[in-house]
Design an enzyme around this catalytic site. Structure first.
Site: not given
Ligand code: GRF
Length: 206
Positions: A14, A106, A108, A146, A149, A178-179
């Site tokens: 999370g 989403n 990625h 659907e 990614d 980044a994320e």
């Molecule tokens: C991360 O690598 C994210 O990019 C992928 O899931 C992994 C863990 O994400 N989608 P989180 O820490 O549970 O948000």
């Protein structure tokens, strides 16, 4: 101010959910509010993070009969306006997306169209990037359709690959640089668009 009500779907630690929570608390998500966390298994970090932030969390095991029906019911009961898959490992069907009929985003951990699609998740993405020898990778926020990614790209952010990177060190840098940056930004962009369409805050203050 009618903030778009956001449901965050999670399957793991999370940290992306935490980035959204922190953004909302810092005032960087003015058009949205995280109203629900949907965990597809019990005992994951995302649930603890939701509880600490006072956000309702429901566990709906992905492998259980009627998973999508239960998720749709939870979304309806909580008046959810948009979904965000944040470290979520499930694949939502075209039928689910049609019935929810609202934006789903989403995150990625690569620059789509590289290293994405079926089987590319978590550390596997970063191992593929290192095996290929790319010098730059990053993260992508896209709309969910659907195709795994496959939806329209909303935001991307590039991250340098270091010569001594392992999949774990690269994953960490992509998450931090980044994320956790573009997911809250994309959430705010889509929430603001929803509010504009709903005749949100701008009209209310008019
Ligand atoms: C991360 O690598 C994210 O990019 C992928 O899931 C992994 C863990 O994400 N989608 P989180 O820490 O549970 O948000």
């Amino acid at each position: 101010m009618s903030r778009a009500r956001i449901a965050v779907f999670a399957s793991g630690g999370g940290t992306n959910l935490q980035a959204l929570i922190d953004a909302e608390q810092a005032g960087a998500l003015p058009d949205g509010t995280i109203a629900l966390v949907i965990a597809d298994k019990p005992g994951i970090g995302a649930i603890e993070r939701a509880e600490r932030a006072g956000i309702p969390a429901v566990v709906i095991p992905r492998k259980e009969e009627g998973f999508e029906e239960k998720v749709l019911a939870a979304l309806r009961e909580n008046d959810i306006d948009m979904g965000i898959l944040a470290g979520f490992l499930g694949i939502l069907s075209a039928d689910f997306l049609r019935r929810f009929d609202a934006p789903v985003l989403n995150i990625h951990p690569s620059l789509i169209p590289s290293f994405c699609g079926k089987g590319f998740y978590g550390l596997k993405v970063h191992k593929a990037a290192l095996d290929y020898g790319v010098k730059v990778t990053g993260a992508t926020v896209h709309y969910v359709n659907e195709i795994p990614d496959g939806g329209k790209i909303i935001l991307q952010k590039a991250v340098e690959v270091e010569p001594d990177d392992s999949p774990a060190t690269l994953q960490r840098r992509v998450m931090e640089q980044a994320e956790w940056v573009i997911l809250p930004q994309a959430a705010q962009m889509v929430a603001a668009e929803l509010n504009r369409k709903k005749g949100g805050p701008a009209q209310e203050n008019a």
